[in-house]
Design a protein around this motif. Sequence first.
Motif, PDB file in Angstrom:
ATOM      1  N   PHE A 243      47.412  39.828  35.524  1.00 27.84           N
ATOM      2  CA  PHE A 243      47.893  40.067  34.159  1.00 27.84           C
ATOM      3  C   PHE A 243      48.454  38.773  33.561  1.00 27.84           C
ATOM      4  CE2 PHE A 243      48.113  44.530  35.678  1.00 27.84           C
ATOM      5  CZ  PHE A 243      47.414  45.136  34.646  1.00 27.84           C
ATOM      6  N   ALA A 244      49.196  38.023  34.377  1.00 28.99           N
ATOM      7  CA  ALA A 244      49.757  36.762  33.885  1.00 28.99           C
ATOM      8  C   ALA A 244      48.647  35.799  33.495  1.00 28.99           C
ATOM      9  CB  ALA A 244      50.661  36.145  34.946  1.00 28.99           C
ATOM     10  N   ALA A 245      47.596  35.732  34.308  1.00 33.08           N
ATOM     11  CA  ALA A 245      46.476  34.840  34.008  1.00 33.08           C
ATOM     12  C   ALA A 245      45.742  35.269  32.744  1.00 33.08           C
ATOM     13  CB  ALA A 245      45.512  34.805  35.190  1.00 33.08           C
ATOM     14  N   ALA A 246      45.778  36.578  32.446  1.00 38.59           N
ATOM     15  CA  ALA A 246      45.118  37.087  31.240  1.00 38.59           C
ATOM     16  C   ALA A 246      45.937  36.829  29.982  1.00 38.59           C
ATOM     17  CB  ALA A 246      44.851  38.581  31.381  1.00 38.59           C
ATOM     18  N   GLY A 247      47.207  36.442  30.169  1.00 40.67           N
ATOM     19  CA  GLY A 247      48.037  36.136  29.009  1.00 40.67           C
ATOM     20  C   GLY A 247      49.300  36.957  28.873  1.00 40.67           C
ATOM     21  N   VAL A 248      49.562  37.876  29.810  1.00 43.75           N
ATOM     22  CA  VAL A 248      50.800  38.659  29.758  1.00 43.75           C
ATOM     23  C   VAL A 248      51.976  37.748  30.113  1.00 43.75           C
ATOM     24  CG1 VAL A 248      52.098  40.570  30.775  1.00 43.75           C
ATOM     25  CG2 VAL A 248      49.647  40.824  30.325  1.00 43.75           C
TER      26      VAL A 248
ATOM     27  N   SER B 217      45.844  42.309  19.622  1.00 51.01           N
ATOM     28  CA  SER B 217      45.014  41.676  20.648  1.00 51.01           C
ATOM     29  C   SER B 217      45.794  41.593  21.961  1.00 51.01           C
ATOM     30  CB  SER B 217      44.582  40.279  20.191  1.00 51.01           C
ATOM     31  OG  SER B 217      43.758  39.671  21.158  1.00 51.01           O
ATOM     32  N   LEU B 218      45.761  42.668  22.716  1.00 48.74           N
ATOM     33  CA  LEU B 218      46.486  42.707  23.984  1.00 48.74           C
ATOM     34  C   LEU B 218      45.717  41.963  25.074  1.00 48.74           C
ATOM     35  CD1 LEU B 218      47.827  46.354  24.509  1.00 48.74           C
ATOM     36  CD2 LEU B 218      49.165  44.281  24.169  1.00 48.74           C
ATOM     37  N   PRO B 219      46.416  41.234  25.949  1.00 45.72           N
ATOM     38  CA  PRO B 219      45.743  40.670  27.123  1.00 45.72           C
ATOM     39  C   PRO B 219      45.208  41.802  27.996  1.00 45.72           C
ATOM     40  CG  PRO B 219      47.908  39.663  26.800  1.00 45.72           C
ATOM     41  CD  PRO B 219      47.839  40.848  25.884  1.00 45.72           C
ATOM     42  N   THR B 220      44.007  41.656  28.509  1.00 45.99           N
ATOM     43  CA  THR B 220      43.418  42.693  29.356  1.00 45.99           C
ATOM     44  C   THR B 220      42.830  42.086  30.621  1.00 45.99           C
ATOM     45  OG1 THR B 220      41.274  42.543  28.227  1.00 45.99           O
ATOM     46  CG2 THR B 220      42.843  44.177  27.396  1.00 45.99           C
ATOM     47  N   VAL B 221      42.862  42.869  31.677  1.00 43.99           N
ATOM     48  CA  VAL B 221      42.194  42.514  32.925  1.00 43.99           C
ATOM     49  C   VAL B 221      41.006  43.454  33.069  1.00 43.99           C
ATOM     50  CG1 VAL B 221      42.375  42.332  35.432  1.00 43.99           C
ATOM     51  CG2 VAL B 221      44.334  41.723  33.991  1.00 43.99           C
ATOM     52  N   VAL B 222      39.813  42.893  33.152  1.00 40.34           N
ATOM     53  CA  VAL B 222      38.588  43.687  33.219  1.00 40.34           C
ATOM     54  C   VAL B 222      38.223  43.925  34.676  1.00 40.34           C
ATOM     55  CG1 VAL B 222      36.151  43.814  32.580  1.00 40.34           C
ATOM     56  CG2 VAL B 222      37.798  42.736  31.037  1.00 40.34           C
ATOM     57  N   GLN B 223      37.984  45.177  35.001  1.00 36.61           N
ATOM     58  CA  GLN B 223      37.671  45.580  36.370  1.00 36.61           C
ATOM     59  C   GLN B 223      36.314  46.280  36.377  1.00 36.61           C
ATOM     60  OE1 GLN B 223      40.111  48.774  38.265  1.00 36.61           O
ATOM     61  NE2 GLN B 223      41.000  47.088  39.420  1.00 36.61           N
ATOM     62  N   ARG B 224      35.400  45.793  37.176  1.00 36.23           N
ATOM     63  CA  ARG B 224      34.080  46.423  37.273  1.00 36.23           C
ATOM     64  C   ARG B 224      34.163  47.583  38.266  1.00 36.23           C
ATOM     65  NH1 ARG B 224      30.785  43.408  34.396  1.00 36.23           N
ATOM     66  NH2 ARG B 224      31.243  41.189  34.128  1.00 36.23           N
ATOM     67  N   VAL B 225      33.776  48.767  37.816  1.00 33.78           N
ATOM     68  CA  VAL B 225      33.889  49.960  38.658  1.00 33.78           C
ATOM     69  C   VAL B 225      32.532  50.580  38.964  1.00 33.78           C
ATOM     70  CG1 VAL B 225      36.225  50.487  37.902  1.00 33.78           C
ATOM     71  CG2 VAL B 225      34.290  51.397  36.613  1.00 33.78           C
ATOM     72  N   GLY B 226      31.481  49.911  38.577  1.00 31.06           N
ATOM     73  CA  GLY B 226      30.142  50.419  38.846  1.00 31.06           C
ATOM     74  C   GLY B 226      29.130  49.626  38.052  1.00 31.06           C
ATOM     75  N   PRO B 227      27.846  49.868  38.285  1.00 33.66           N
ATOM     76  CA  PRO B 227      26.801  49.142  37.554  1.00 33.66           C
ATOM     77  C   PRO B 227      26.940  49.331  36.044  1.00 33.66           C
ATOM     78  CG  PRO B 227      25.877  50.362  39.405  1.00 33.66           C
ATOM     79  CD  PRO B 227      27.290  50.818  39.268  1.00 33.66           C
ATOM     80  N   GLY B 228      27.204  48.242  35.352  1.00 31.86           N
ATOM     81  CA  GLY B 228      27.310  48.296  33.902  1.00 31.86           C
ATOM     82  C   GLY B 228      28.538  49.004  33.376  1.00 31.86           C
ATOM     83  N   ARG B 229      29.512  49.293  34.235  1.00 29.90           N
ATOM     84  CA  ARG B 229      30.702  50.028  33.799  1.00 29.90           C
ATOM     85  C   ARG B 229      31.952  49.223  34.122  1.00 29.90           C
ATOM     86  NH1 ARG B 229      33.349  55.343  36.363  1.00 29.90           N
ATOM     87  NH2 ARG B 229      34.836  55.821  34.716  1.00 29.90           N
ATOM     88  N   VAL B 230      32.827  49.091  33.128  1.00 32.74           N
ATOM     89  CA  VAL B 230      34.062  48.342  33.326  1.00 32.74           C
ATOM     90  C   VAL B 230      35.250  49.166  32.840  1.00 32.74           C
ATOM     91  CG1 VAL B 230      32.924  46.105  33.087  1.00 32.74           C
ATOM     92  CG2 VAL B 230      33.949  47.190  31.079  1.00 32.74           C
TER      93      VAL B 230
END
Length: 285
Positions: free
Chosen positions: A94-99, A174-187
Amino acid sequence: MERHSSASEQLRLVRTLFPELSARLDAAAAAHTGEQPGAEFDAWLDREAGAIHAGAAFGAIGDADAMRRLDEAFRAASVAAGFAATTVPEPEAFAAAGVDLSRLGALLARDPELVPVPAPYGLGIEHWRATFARAAAAHPEVLGGESGGSPLVLATDAVRGFGALDRIPESAGSLPTVVQRVGPGRVVRWTLRLVPGGAAPAVLGLGFAHGPHASLPELLMLQLMRIAAGEAPVDTGTFTWLAGSVADGKLAARHVYDAGERVIRITCREIGNQGPHLGARPPVA
């Protein structure tokens, strides 16, 4: 700002942090079974590294109580995410994303009712229903379920408008976000905000226009975190407005815990509706 994170990336980082321990345990497991260690060891290693990561990420926070509350929140969120069959991004992600964790620490120090809530967006309605069904199996004293179903009960309008409730609120900017891949083509996109976590909403008696409002994922995570920590659910006698209008902007969703049925209900009312038991939990970031 977005930062991408995946389980495999996190595990590689953990093994990098603990190379000697990983090698010794890998060798011991291989000698004993002839195979490489499985997911159980990797999960344990990940948990141990998570505790160290959290301490490092919170190191810039000057207030000891705020550090403790952040640490406890992430521990509870980790359990809650387990019910959702996913993992919470580490604080440093989260810190790296900008929090700004230092800012969150300062805000926590000034308000004892604020709770750090990591929240995932994009899980979908069936995933959330299954999440609460698993939580009910672990905590039947708090969560039940109507006719053996999920203890997360949504009104028809909330089901139809779930897409609007399951996205990051426009009011959040514009909130900082951490994107997590949870499946093919799904985040899934995670945010971290402070949500008023008192038994009742911080602001009562106002209509939906008097926001900003916490999101549905934030309220659901807050409830799961409290249950995981052995605390009573919020909104046992009150309703909290949720961000995101439905039915072409005519209705807004609200959250309540039905103690009699041991379920969480998401119902909808006209946006102008107000009353002494209906209010807002304005989040801060």
